[in-house]
Design a protein around this motif. Structure first.
Motif: not given
Length: 111
Positions: A49, A55, A43, A51, A53, A73-78, A11
């Motif tokens: 699942g 970066c 990850d 929080v 992820k 964050a919980s999503q990659w983009r965030e 992902e």
């Protein structure tokens, strides 16, 4: 500016193009201060699942010392957007602190 991308997981690897474009876009006005940026997506606890992820962005500054920021964050983009925002703010603060000093004073570490 050279952008290096590292990721663990399928992902995260799918976001390579987005991460490189977003990094160049966010740092476009400060790119003369950053010859190289490294974006690392990870990850932390796998597919469970939450929080988890992370970066991590490492910016190489003209003085040679890296500036490292990270975000969870919980999503990659965030996580990517939060880390880029932190990196841009930190780089701007660093530049504002050091712009009045002569170049030789910036390169010599304090004792």
């Amino acid at each position: 500016m050279q952008v290096l991308f590292e990721a663990r997981g399928a992902e995260a690897l799918a976001l390579r193009g987005v991460a490189v474009r977003r990094t160049r876009f966010v740092l476009r006005r400060l790119q003369w201060l950053v010859p190289r940026a490294r974006v690392h997506l990870e990850d932390i606890n796998g597919p469970r699942g939450g929080v988890d992820k992370r970066c991590c962005i490492e910016l190489q500054r003209p003085s040679g010392e890296p500036l490292v920021v990270s975000a969870l964050a919980s999503q990659w983009r965030e996580a990517l957007d939060a880390a880029l925002a932190r990196a841009a703010r930190a780089l701007l603060r660093w530049w504002q602190r050091h712009r009045g000093q002569p170049a030789t004073a910036r390169l010599v570490p304090p004792r």
